[in-house]
Design an enzyme around this catalytic site. Structure first.
Site, short mmCIF file in Angstrom:
data_model
loop_
_atom_site.label_atom_id
_atom_site.label_comp_id
_atom_site.label_asym_id
_atom_site.label_seq_id
_atom_site.Cartn_x
_atom_site.Cartn_y
_atom_site.Cartn_z
N GLU A 264 0.83 -1.19 0.01
CA GLU A 264 -0.06 0.04 0.01
C GLU A 264 0.71 1.15 -0.11
O GLU A 264 1.83 1.42 0.90
CB GLU A 264 -0.92 0.05 1.18
CG GLU A 264 -1.76 1.10 1.43
CD GLU A 264 -2.62 0.98 2.58
OE1 GLU A 264 -3.49 0.14 2.72
OE2 GLU A 264 -3.01 2.33 3.20
N ARG B 180 -15.24 3.64 4.41
CA ARG B 180 -15.93 4.91 4.65
C ARG B 180 -15.13 6.18 4.82
O ARG B 180 -15.57 7.17 4.41
CB ARG B 180 -16.66 4.65 6.03
CG ARG B 180 -17.80 5.67 6.48
CD ARG B 180 -18.08 5.90 8.02
NE ARG B 180 -17.01 6.18 8.59
CZ ARG B 180 -16.80 5.95 9.94
NH1 ARG B 180 -18.14 5.84 10.80
NH2 ARG B 180 -15.78 6.42 10.59
P1 FAD Z 1 -17.21 1.11 8.15
O1 FAD Z 1 -17.08 -0.48 7.83
O2 FAD Z 1 -18.36 1.93 7.34
O3 FAD Z 1 -17.23 1.05 9.72
C1 FAD Z 1 -17.05 2.29 10.21
C2 FAD Z 1 -17.98 2.04 11.73
O4 FAD Z 1 -19.12 2.19 11.61
C3 FAD Z 1 -17.49 0.97 12.60
O5 FAD Z 1 -17.36 1.34 13.83
C4 FAD Z 1 -18.52 0.09 12.20
O6 FAD Z 1 -18.56 -0.96 13.23
C5 FAD Z 1 -19.60 1.07 12.15
N1 FAD Z 1 -20.66 0.42 10.98
C6 FAD Z 1 -20.44 -0.08 9.71
N2 FAD Z 1 -21.62 -0.28 9.01
C7 FAD Z 1 -22.61 0.06 9.93
C8 FAD Z 1 -23.77 0.01 9.71
N3 FAD Z 1 -24.46 -0.41 8.65
N4 FAD Z 1 -24.55 0.30 10.79
C9 FAD Z 1 -24.43 1.11 11.90
N5 FAD Z 1 -22.92 0.91 12.13
C10 FAD Z 1 -22.13 0.59 11.24
N6 FAD Z 1 -8.83 5.92 5.12
C11 FAD Z 1 -8.78 6.96 4.45
O7 FAD Z 1 -9.37 8.10 4.62
N7 FAD Z 1 -8.24 6.71 3.14
C12 FAD Z 1 -7.84 5.41 2.91
O8 FAD Z 1 -7.17 5.26 1.71
C13 FAD Z 1 -8.02 4.37 3.88
N8 FAD Z 1 -7.54 3.42 3.54
C14 FAD Z 1 -7.51 2.20 4.60
C15 FAD Z 1 -7.40 0.95 4.31
C16 FAD Z 1 -7.37 -0.13 5.20
C17 FAD Z 1 -7.07 -1.42 4.71
C18 FAD Z 1 -8.08 0.13 6.33
C19 FAD Z 1 -8.12 -0.84 7.51
C20 FAD Z 1 -8.37 1.38 6.60
C21 FAD Z 1 -8.06 2.63 5.89
N9 FAD Z 1 -8.67 3.82 6.06
C22 FAD Z 1 -8.55 4.80 5.07
C23 FAD Z 1 -9.15 4.22 7.25
C24 FAD Z 1 -10.89 4.18 7.45
O9 FAD Z 1 -11.07 5.00 6.50
C25 FAD Z 1 -11.24 4.10 8.90
O10 FAD Z 1 -10.83 3.46 9.67
C26 FAD Z 1 -12.74 4.45 9.06
O11 FAD Z 1 -12.85 4.97 10.46
C27 FAD Z 1 -13.54 3.43 8.93
O12 FAD Z 1 -13.64 2.96 7.37
P2 FAD Z 1 -14.30 1.50 7.35
O13 FAD Z 1 -14.41 1.25 5.71
O14 FAD Z 1 -14.07 0.37 7.91
O15 FAD Z 1 -16.01 1.94 7.91
#
Ligand code: FAD
Length: 290
Positions: A17, A107
């Site tokens: 990455e 997200r």
């Molecule tokens: P989600 O899966 O949407 O979860 C976010 C929170 O909401 C969690 O606490 C979850 O339990 C809760 N949740 C999820 N779905 C629901 C629902 N339907 N109803 C109620 N609650 C829910 N950030 C960046 O800005 N740019 C990047 O390029 C980037 N790359 C990343 C790469 C990896 C491999 C990882 C692990 C993280 C990366 N991040 C990046 C960070 C990421 O954006 C943050 O960790 C963010 O806070 C959560 O993203 P997520 O996609 O896991 O969110």
């Protein structure tokens, strides 16, 4: 090749990455390090996606450059931050036109100082909605999502976080890439809990070799990963010795990687921070299953 194909039939997926550099000098340095990383033979390379418009263009510039120069599959990260669905579709179309066939769908974080994520007008609240949207509008895209062995910091509980992860899988994710972690036990427990809840896609550990003591505070504040006391102590013992700290970090990451490989992980995802040396050293000291 899509991310799904990278792990197909038990194939081992190695991924790196990158992040978009802010300066021309950073871009030049990145090219040099990508050259070395490409020589290791990754299955694909990803690039993060920031909140600002110009860094998003840089994301595409970085990965399309990697694809063209090294003939490697690439993935753009994409978040729900600040863009309505039609703007996300425009971005995905541009990525597709540049030959990008994979998305790491996220997200994104709330803006600094805010504790809650507010969805943009016409946009999405959670990553599972983004996955559904990509599956519907770009069905051939490979999709990875984030997973949290130590539980996402905003989740009300580990179980709720796991159920939310399952929503992303059910929406069509091909693979889970985890947040970085340093205690393998957390990953193994997470993998077991995923199995119990019915998650059957590859779960790939995310690794970031800590090669300087100054990284500790940043890692802890950015994602809340716990660092083993022994690693922190060893880094501090070499406080005025950057080479010593580098060696401590590489040695720790090598042991961590070897243990994960022995436990039969589906792949490895290295947060390389636009550098190649630590990852090359770690991978040069272990036996990858391929
Ligand atoms: P989600 O899966 O949407 O979860 C976010 C929170 O909401 C969690 O606490 C979850 O339990 C809760 N949740 C999820 N779905 C629901 C629902 N339907 N109803 C109620 N609650 C829910 N950030 C960046 O800005 N740019 C990047 O390029 C980037 N790359 C990343 C790469 C990896 C491999 C990882 C692990 C993280 C990366 N991040 C990046 C960070 C990421 O954006 C943050 O960790 C963010 O806070 C959560 O993203 P997520 O996609 O896991 O969110």
């Amino acid at each position: 090749m899509t991310i799904a194909e990278a792990y197909e039939s038990g194939k081992f997926g190695l991924s790196f990455e990158l992040f978009p550099p802010k300066t021309a000098a950073g871009m030049r340095s990145l090219s040099h390090h990508v050259e070395a990383l490409a020589a290791v033979g990754p299955s694909y390379i990803t690039c993060t996606y920031g909140a600002g418009g110009s860094t998003q263009d840089k994301t595409l510039e970085v990965i399309s450059g990697v694809r063209q120069r090294h003939n490697l599959p690439v993935a753009t990260h994409l978040t729900c931050v600040g863009r309505a669905a039609d703007e996300l579709a425009d971005y995905l179309q541009r990525a597709w036109d540049l030959g990008v066939r994979n998305v790491v769908a996220l997200r994104g974080d709330p803006p600094q100082g805010a504790s809650e994520f507010t969805p943009p007008p016409g946009g999405f609240s959670y990553a599972n909605e983004l996955v559904t949207f990509i599956r519907d509008s770009f069905p051939a895209m490979g999709i990875a999502v984030g997973g949290y062995p130590e539980t996402h910091r905003q989740a009300p509980s580990a179980q709720a976080d796991l159920e939310n992860l399952k929503r992303k899988v059910d929406a069509g994710a091909d693979v889970i890439i985890t947040q970085l972690f340093y205690e393998n036990r957390d990953f193994f427990d997470f993998r077991e809990r995923c199995e119990t809840i019915g998650i059957r896609i590859p779960i790939v550990p995310g690794l970031l070799p800590v090669t300087a003591g100054a990284q500790i505070a940043r890692i802890t504040s950015l994602c809340g990963a716990k660092l083993p006391r022994s690693l922190v102590d060893d880094l501090q013992r070499h406080a005025d010795d950057p080479v010593g700290q580098f060696e401590v970090g590489v040695e720790f990451a090598t042991r961590q990687t070897a243990e994960l490989l022995a436990a039969g992980v589906a792949g490895l995802h290295f947060y390389v921070l636009n550098k190649s040396k630590a990852t090359e050293r770690v991978l040069g000291s272990v036996q990858l299953p391929r």
